[in-house]
Write an enzyme that holds these catalytic residues in place. Structure first.
Site, PDB file in Angstrom:
ATOM      1  N   ASP A 123      81.193  11.346  94.094  1.00  0.00           N
ATOM      2  CA  ASP A 123      81.974  12.164  95.025  1.00  0.00           C
ATOM      3  C   ASP A 123      82.906  13.035  94.178  1.00  0.00           C
ATOM      4  O   ASP A 123      82.772  13.103  92.945  1.00  0.00           O
ATOM      5  CB  ASP A 123      82.702  11.295  96.063  1.00  0.00           C
ATOM      6  CG  ASP A 123      83.838  10.479  95.473  1.00  0.00           C
ATOM      7  OD1 ASP A 123      84.020  10.500  94.229  1.00  0.00           O
ATOM      8  OD2 ASP A 123      84.555   9.817  96.245  1.00  0.00           O
TER       9      ASP A 123
ATOM     10  N   CYS B 192      82.806   6.957  91.807  1.00  0.00           N
ATOM     11  CA  CYS B 192      83.811   7.500  92.726  1.00  0.00           C
ATOM     12  C   CYS B 192      85.164   7.025  92.193  1.00  0.00           C
ATOM     13  O   CYS B 192      85.225   6.500  91.079  1.00  0.00           O
ATOM     14  CB  CYS B 192      83.556   7.050  94.166  1.00  0.00           C
ATOM     15  SG  CYS B 192      83.704   5.270  94.467  1.00  0.00           S
TER      16      CYS B 192
ATOM     17  N   THR C 279      87.435   4.532  92.905  1.00  0.00           N
ATOM     18  CA  THR C 279      87.563   3.096  92.605  1.00  0.00           C
ATOM     19  C   THR C 279      86.232   2.431  92.300  1.00  0.00           C
ATOM     20  O   THR C 279      86.212   1.280  91.851  1.00  0.00           O
ATOM     21  CB  THR C 279      88.144   2.354  93.823  1.00  0.00           C
ATOM     22  OG1 THR C 279      87.246   2.567  94.933  1.00  0.00           O
ATOM     23  CG2 THR C 279      89.536   2.847  94.184  1.00  0.00           C
ATOM     24  N   GLY C 280      85.154   3.067  92.643  1.00  0.00           N
ATOM     25  CA  GLY C 280      83.832   2.436  92.567  1.00  0.00           C
ATOM     26  C   GLY C 280      83.490   1.645  93.811  1.00  0.00           C
ATOM     27  O   GLY C 280      82.334   1.269  94.018  1.00  0.00           O
TER      28      GLY C 280
ATOM     29  N   GLY D 268      83.767   2.267  97.329  1.00  0.00           N
ATOM     30  CA  GLY D 268      82.997   2.880  98.415  1.00  0.00           C
ATOM     31  C   GLY D 268      81.533   3.053  98.039  1.00  0.00           C
ATOM     32  O   GLY D 268      80.630   2.794  98.854  1.00  0.00           O
TER      33      GLY D 268
ATOM     34  N   HIS E 217      73.227 -11.299  83.776  1.00  0.00           N
ATOM     35  CA  HIS E 217      73.308 -12.373  84.772  1.00  0.00           C
ATOM     36  C   HIS E 217      72.859 -11.945  86.162  1.00  0.00           C
ATOM     37  O   HIS E 217      72.345 -12.762  86.916  1.00  0.00           O
ATOM     38  CB  HIS E 217      74.749 -12.906  84.876  1.00  0.00           C
ATOM     39  CG  HIS E 217      75.164 -13.690  83.676  1.00  0.00           C
ATOM     40  ND1 HIS E 217      76.321 -14.439  83.642  1.00  0.00           N
ATOM     41  CD2 HIS E 217      74.583 -13.839  82.450  1.00  0.00           C
ATOM     42  CE1 HIS E 217      76.436 -15.029  82.455  1.00  0.00           C
ATOM     43  NE2 HIS E 217      75.394 -14.678  81.710  1.00  0.00           N
TER      44      HIS E 217
ATOM     45  N   HIS F  74      69.351 -17.456  86.013  1.00  0.00           N
ATOM     46  CA  HIS F  74      69.849 -16.295  86.745  1.00  0.00           C
ATOM     47  C   HIS F  74      68.803 -15.733  87.695  1.00  0.00           C
ATOM     48  O   HIS F  74      69.139 -15.135  88.712  1.00  0.00           O
ATOM     49  CB  HIS F  74      70.324 -15.220  85.764  1.00  0.00           C
ATOM     50  CG  HIS F  74      71.395 -15.722  84.855  1.00  0.00           C
ATOM     51  ND1 HIS F  74      72.634 -16.110  85.311  1.00  0.00           N
ATOM     52  CD2 HIS F  74      71.387 -15.949  83.515  1.00  0.00           C
ATOM     53  CE1 HIS F  74      73.367 -16.527  84.287  1.00  0.00           C
ATOM     54  NE2 HIS F  74      72.637 -16.445  83.192  1.00  0.00           N
TER      55      HIS F  74
HETATM   56  C1  RB5 Z   1      88.210   9.472  97.371  1.00  0.00           C
HETATM   57  O1  RB5 Z   1      89.516   9.864  97.570  1.00  0.00           O
HETATM   58  C2  RB5 Z   1      88.138   7.972  97.170  1.00  0.00           C
HETATM   59  O2  RB5 Z   1      88.443   7.303  98.344  1.00  0.00           O
HETATM   60  C3  RB5 Z   1      86.747   7.600  96.696  1.00  0.00           C
HETATM   61  O3  RB5 Z   1      86.464   8.268  95.504  1.00  0.00           O
HETATM   62  C4  RB5 Z   1      86.504   6.139  96.385  1.00  0.00           C
HETATM   63  O4  RB5 Z   1      87.492   5.608  95.583  1.00  0.00           O
HETATM   64  C5  RB5 Z   1      86.203   5.310  97.562  1.00  0.00           C
HETATM   65  O5  RB5 Z   1      85.869   4.117  97.460  1.00  0.00           O
END
Ligand code: RB5
Length: 145
Positions: A9, A66, A68-69, A71, A99, A134
């Site tokens: 994103d 993205c 935080t990774g 979403g 694993h 595993h």
């Molecule tokens: C975008 O602002 C942010 O929400 C997206 O990149 C991600 O972190 C969502 O999980």
């Protein structure tokens, strides 16, 4: 040449561009599903494009990023056969392969500098699945949901 779909994103866009170049340098064929700028977009639209290809077996593995990774991983892991791992260190990336037989690498772009992201990618690509005990555990992920 192995095709590797890659998506991001807006938060992951800059890192995706670096990851894509690194994949090419390493001899892979990155298939960029977008996004193509820092303009705000919705992460599920990109996660779905990568996860659907991995889930059907059209490709063996994929890469997503993205902020935080989270979403991206929530969305990708809804596809049968997908094991998407958020990795923020090279060690976690390697263990997600050894694993958990992770088939999608998800990078939290807001919490990595780009060089760390490249190192995580390299470790993930080269680590094998260890199999053995595993194998049984990974098989249980899909069994009798
Ligand atoms: C975008 O602002 C942010 O929400 C997206 O990149 C991600 O972190 C969502 O999980």
């Amino acid at each position: 040449m192995e095709k590797i779909p890659i998506g991001a994103d807006h938060a992951g866009y800059a890192l995706k561009e670096r990851l894509k170049a690194e994949l090419e340098t390493l001899g892979f064929e990155p298939v960029d599903v977008g996004t193509d700028s820092t303009e705000s977009v919705d992460y599920p639209d990109y996660a779905k494009q990568v996860a659907s290809q991995v889930g059907t077996g059209a490709v063996a593995r994929g890469v997503l990023t993205c902020g935080t990774g989270l979403g991206m991983s929530y969305t990708a892991n809804r596809f049968a056969g997908v094991r998407a791992a958020v990795a923020w260190t090279p060690e976690i990336a390697e263990l997600s392969r050894r694993h958990n037989d992770a088939n999608i690498l998800v990078l939290p772009a807001h919490f990595l500098d780009e060089d760390q992201g490249l190192e995580i990618l390299r470790r993930w690509l080269e680590a094998p699945f260890d199999g053995g005990r595993h194998e049984r555990r990974v098989a249980k992920i899909e069994a009798d949901k």
